[in-house]
Design a protein around this motif. Structure first.
Motif, mmCIF file in Angstrom:
data_model
loop_
_atom_site.group_PDB
_atom_site.id
_atom_site.type_symbol
_atom_site.label_atom_id
_atom_site.label_comp_id
_atom_site.label_asym_id
_atom_site.label_seq_id
_atom_site.Cartn_x
_atom_site.Cartn_y
_atom_site.Cartn_z
ATOM 1 N N LYS A 3 2.514 10.086 -3.832
ATOM 2 C CA LYS A 3 1.670 8.998 -3.335
ATOM 3 C C LYS A 3 0.230 9.109 -3.871
ATOM 4 C CE LYS A 3 3.261 6.173 -1.084
ATOM 5 N NZ LYS A 3 3.783 5.719 0.183
ATOM 6 N N LEU A 36 1.148 3.951 3.224
ATOM 7 C CA LEU A 36 0.384 3.080 2.315
ATOM 8 C C LEU A 36 0.981 3.104 0.910
ATOM 9 C CD1 LEU A 36 -3.256 4.079 3.403
ATOM 10 C CD2 LEU A 36 -2.106 1.901 3.886
ATOM 11 N N ASP A 37 0.707 2.054 0.158
ATOM 12 C CA ASP A 37 1.096 2.035 -1.255
ATOM 13 C C ASP A 37 0.423 3.201 -1.985
ATOM 14 O OD1 ASP A 37 2.548 -0.241 -0.774
ATOM 15 O OD2 ASP A 37 1.059 -1.627 -1.635
ATOM 16 N N THR A 38 1.064 3.614 -3.071
ATOM 17 C CA THR A 38 0.564 4.755 -3.861
ATOM 18 C C THR A 38 -0.915 4.584 -4.224
ATOM 19 O OG1 THR A 38 2.741 5.143 -4.735
ATOM 20 C CG2 THR A 38 0.923 6.030 -6.039
ATOM 21 N N ASN A 89 -3.501 4.421 -2.277
ATOM 22 C CA ASN A 89 -4.365 3.638 -1.383
ATOM 23 C C ASN A 89 -5.013 4.441 -0.261
ATOM 24 O OD1 ASN A 89 -3.810 1.488 -2.921
ATOM 25 N ND2 ASN A 89 -2.994 0.183 -1.294
ATOM 26 N N ARG A 113 -6.292 -0.616 1.583
ATOM 27 C CA ARG A 113 -6.917 0.610 1.079
ATOM 28 C C ARG A 113 -7.708 1.249 2.212
ATOM 29 N NH1 ARG A 113 -8.121 -2.206 -4.649
ATOM 30 N NH2 ARG A 113 -9.544 -3.456 -3.383
ATOM 31 N N PRO A 168 0.782 -1.816 4.163
ATOM 32 C CA PRO A 168 0.896 -0.856 3.058
ATOM 33 C C PRO A 168 -0.061 -1.148 1.897
ATOM 34 C CG PRO A 168 3.070 -1.491 3.825
ATOM 35 C CD PRO A 168 2.089 -2.381 4.549
ATOM 36 N N GLU A 169 -0.376 -2.418 1.668
ATOM 37 C CA GLU A 169 -1.232 -2.747 0.522
ATOM 38 C C GLU A 169 -2.731 -2.525 0.823
ATOM 39 O OE1 GLU A 169 0.789 -4.771 2.154
ATOM 40 O OE2 GLU A 169 -0.097 -6.737 2.554
#
Ligand SMILES: C[S@@+](CC[C@H](N)C(=O)[O-])C[C@H]1O[C@@H](n2cnc3c(N)ncnc32)[C@H](O)[C@@H]1O
Length: 257
Positions: free
Chosen positions: A141, A111-113, A115, A92, A89-90
């Motif tokens: 997101k 994915l994290d917001t 990314n 890019r 998730p982290e």
């Protein structure tokens, strides 16, 4: 696997005899593509016109899916593959030719917001991508969806993306478009990052059909990657999946001090 030269006269005649009901749609596509070739300039402008026409009819078919179920399945295949190769998730992710987010909506959800970064030459398919985002309730997101003229990536931050992904994009690209991408992608890859792309593979002569579909030998693309300082690996595990394209992964070589 048998590799056909779809541009050859013999293949076209054989195909027409086996599929007579497809002759009229092929003729229509030929006429439309000839018109776009005459009225647009370079390949990217031409293909943008193809996408505009296809997207107006049906965005899911415009990215190559005959049905909504196939659209879902093809996106899931791309998503599952990258997760099985360590996407976190982290990370890019830059998706080149993101289309209407067939795989993209799953990456965005995972994915994290912020990314996910999707780029495409077709504004029309990016409008359709916004519809998909809305349908899946993924506004929070905050993905980037950006139209591009080419693949020099000069507006993107250097050394930023852990994964760059392009599915069914080089299958529609002449070699100079692929070369522009390979010449510049290394600059946006984060250390240890990689770029996966699919392509239509042939072991025979390289050829194209209607300037929409391009067939390359693996060695041509690996040599091109090498010319720009990238290592290329043929992804054998992708071959086991039900998809007619092959996949290469390119990355910057590890440097030892
Ligand atoms: C067959 S669709 C696949 C879309 C998406 N990758 C997927 O799997 O659903 C190909 C997409 O690539 C885009 N495309 C084609 N050539 C491109 C280029 N040179 N740069 C960026 N996008 C491109 C098209 O506009 C289209 O949206």
């Amino acid at each position: 696997m048998e590799f056909k030269n779809r541009a050859s006269f013999a293949h076209k005649v054989g195909y027409a005899v086996r599929h007579p009901h497809r002759i009229s749609s092929y003729a229509q596509r030929w006429a439309r593509d000839s018109w776009f070739r005459m009225t647009t300039g370079d390949h990217v402008s031409y293909y943008r016109a193809v996408m505009r026409s296809d997207t107006a009819r049906n965005p899911e078919q415009a990215v190559g899916s005959a049905s909504h179920d196939r659209w879902l399945a093809l996106g899931k295949m791309q998503y599952d593959y990258l997760l099985s190769h360590g996407l976190k998730p982290e990370h890019r992710l830059l998706e080149i030719g993101c289309g209407n987010l067939r795989a993209g909506w799953r990456f965005i959800e995972y994915l994290d917001t912020g990314n996910y970064y999707g780029i495409d030459i077709s504004p029309d398919i990016l409008f359709a991508a916004q519809d998909v985002l809305r349908r899946h309730g993924l506004q929070h997101k905050i993905p980037h969806l950006t139209p591009v003229r080419g693949l020099d990536f000069s507006f993107l931050p250097r050394g930023h993306f852990d994964v760059v992904h392009a599915h069914s994009v080089f299958s529609h690209s002449p070699l100079q478009v692929i070369e522009e991408c390979l010449a510049n992608v290394g600059a946006v890859l984060a250390p240890g990052g990689f770029f996966d792309f699919t392509f239509d593979r042939t072991t025979g002569p390289e050829h194209q059909v209607l300037r929409e579909d391009f067939y390359y030998r693996t060695e041509t693309l690996t040599a091109l990657a090498r010319r720009y300082g990238l290592e290329a690996v043929f992804m054998d595990d992708w071959e086991a999946l039900p998809h007619r394209q092959s996949k290469l992964r390119v990355s910057l070589p590890h440097r030892t001090v």
